[in-house]
Design an enzyme around this catalytic site. Structure first.
Site, PDB file in Angstrom:
ATOM      1  N   ARG A  54      -9.303 -13.805 -21.729  1.00  0.00           N
ATOM      2  CA  ARG A  54     -10.148 -14.552 -22.671  1.00  0.00           C
ATOM      3  C   ARG A  54     -11.376 -15.165 -22.009  1.00  0.00           C
ATOM      4  O   ARG A  54     -11.804 -16.274 -22.356  1.00  0.00           O
ATOM      5  CB  ARG A  54      -9.336 -15.628 -23.392  1.00  0.00           C
ATOM      6  N   SER A  84      -6.114 -17.930 -32.666  1.00  0.00           N
ATOM      7  CA  SER A  84      -5.265 -18.555 -31.639  1.00  0.00           C
ATOM      8  C   SER A  84      -6.030 -19.690 -30.973  1.00  0.00           C
ATOM      9  O   SER A  84      -7.110 -19.474 -30.429  1.00  0.00           O
ATOM     10  CB  SER A  84      -4.855 -17.517 -30.591  1.00  0.00           C
ATOM     11  N   GLU A 114      -8.556 -22.048 -26.204  1.00  0.00           N
ATOM     12  CA  GLU A 114      -9.330 -20.809 -26.282  1.00  0.00           C
ATOM     13  C   GLU A 114     -10.600 -21.035 -27.094  1.00  0.00           C
ATOM     14  O   GLU A 114     -11.596 -20.344 -26.919  1.00  0.00           O
ATOM     15  CB  GLU A 114      -8.465 -19.722 -26.921  1.00  0.00           C
TER      16      GLU A 114
END
Length: 319
Positions: free
Chosen positions: A192, A245, A315
């Site tokens: 990520r 997420s 994130e």
């Protein structure tokens, strides 16, 4: 859409006039809840849409010369603007599938096709183009919201794959408008995250990417995309604002499992809630303030750290 916010702003009238000249697609005092999949956010002084590289160069050079802060917000699917009034300029790159270009490539592994895709193109549009043009390799991205540039920046992915795997190069621009083509092997793609040589990731702007994919039957590509989207819909909350997420998965584990194990499903602060369907989703149940979401994030981090010894890392980009 203007919010009518009246706080003291950073830019003077001359700077505002010059930005209007450089980029007529500019909005002032913008409520970012309108431009975020979270459906929550503070106010930003200016939001501009840019669809041409030359225009982007001119705007960035002017902002640099005037010391006006700027940020890239992509498709708004992975951001939370937390301040009540954020000074400076937020930039959204815009594009369409008409700007996707294709070139053939023969490798030791067989026939390939390289797609050059503008950072402002939405992932949904790119997936649709691949289906209609018989190109395979991005099916795992089906159903992920946002833009190509944002996906490259976050090295977005799912089901064991990430977008960095299928990139051959990335075109970037620095804050002075200088453009550079960076081959895949010189980009540091991690979970990520992406980082480019010689500069911190937040100091460069992604303008396009070249993807190395393969020819395929578009009907089969469409079938796999429907399958992936079905898996997403079956496990993720629907009908509420979210940024997907919220936390990165720690190495060897899943954030959702740790959050659920800590008994946090359904935990609420204000109108922000840990989803009861998927624990790694913080959702806006309707009218949540950015502070609600941030306080809930901090509560989840605190409880999971106490319960399992793991500090979860967001994130979502918080401005």
């Amino acid at each position: 859409m203007e919010s009518g916010h009246t706080d003291t702003l950073f830019m003077n009238d001359c700077q505002r006039s010059e930005l209007i000249r450089l980029c007529p697609n500019i909005r002032w005092n913008v409520d970012m809840a309108t431009y975020s999949t979270f459906r929550a956010g503070g106010t930003v002084e200016a939001l501009v849409d840019i669809n041409a590289i030359d225009k982007l160069k001119a705007v960035l050079r002017y902002l640099h010369a005037q010391q006006i802060p700027w940020n890239i917000v992509g498709g708004g699917s992975n951001i939370l603007v937390s301040r009540r009034c954020h000074v400076g300029v937020f930039i959204r790159l815009r594009s369409s599938i008409r700007e996707i270009t294709r070139r053939p490539l023969v490798t030791a592994a067989g026939e390939r096709c390289c797609l050059r895709v503008h950072a402002g193109c939405t992932l949904a549009s790119l997936i649709g183009w691949c289906i209609h043009n018989n190109v395979s390799g991005l099916e795992f991205m089906a159903g992920i919201p946002g833009s190509v540039g944002g996906a490259i920046r976050m090295n977005a992915g799912a089901f064991g794959h990430a977008i960095g795997e299928v990139l051959s190069s990335v075109q970037i621009m620095d804050g002075l408008g200088n453009v550079e083509e960076v081959p895949r092997e010189k980009v540091s793609f991690t979970y990520r995250s992406s980082r480019f040589p010689g500069e911190p990731a937040d100091k460069v702007l992604i303008t396009s990417g070249e993807f190395c994919l393969q020819p395929a039957d578009g009907r089969e590509v469409a079938r796999r995309c429907r399958e992936i989207i079905g898996l997403r819909r079956g496990s993720q909350p629907k009908g509420v604002g979210s940024a997907g997420s919220f936390f990165k998965n720690p190495e060897g584990d899943f954030a959702g499992r740790l959050i659920e194990q800590a008994g946090l499903k359904g935990l609420r602060i204000g109108r922000a809630m840990v989803s009861v369907k998927h624990a790694n989703f913080i959702v806006n149940t309707g009218g949540a303030a950015p502070d609600d979401i941030i306080r809930l994030m901090e509560e989840v981090q605190r409880h999971v750290l106490q319960h399992s010894g793991v500090l979860l890392e967001p994130e979502v980009h918080i401005y």
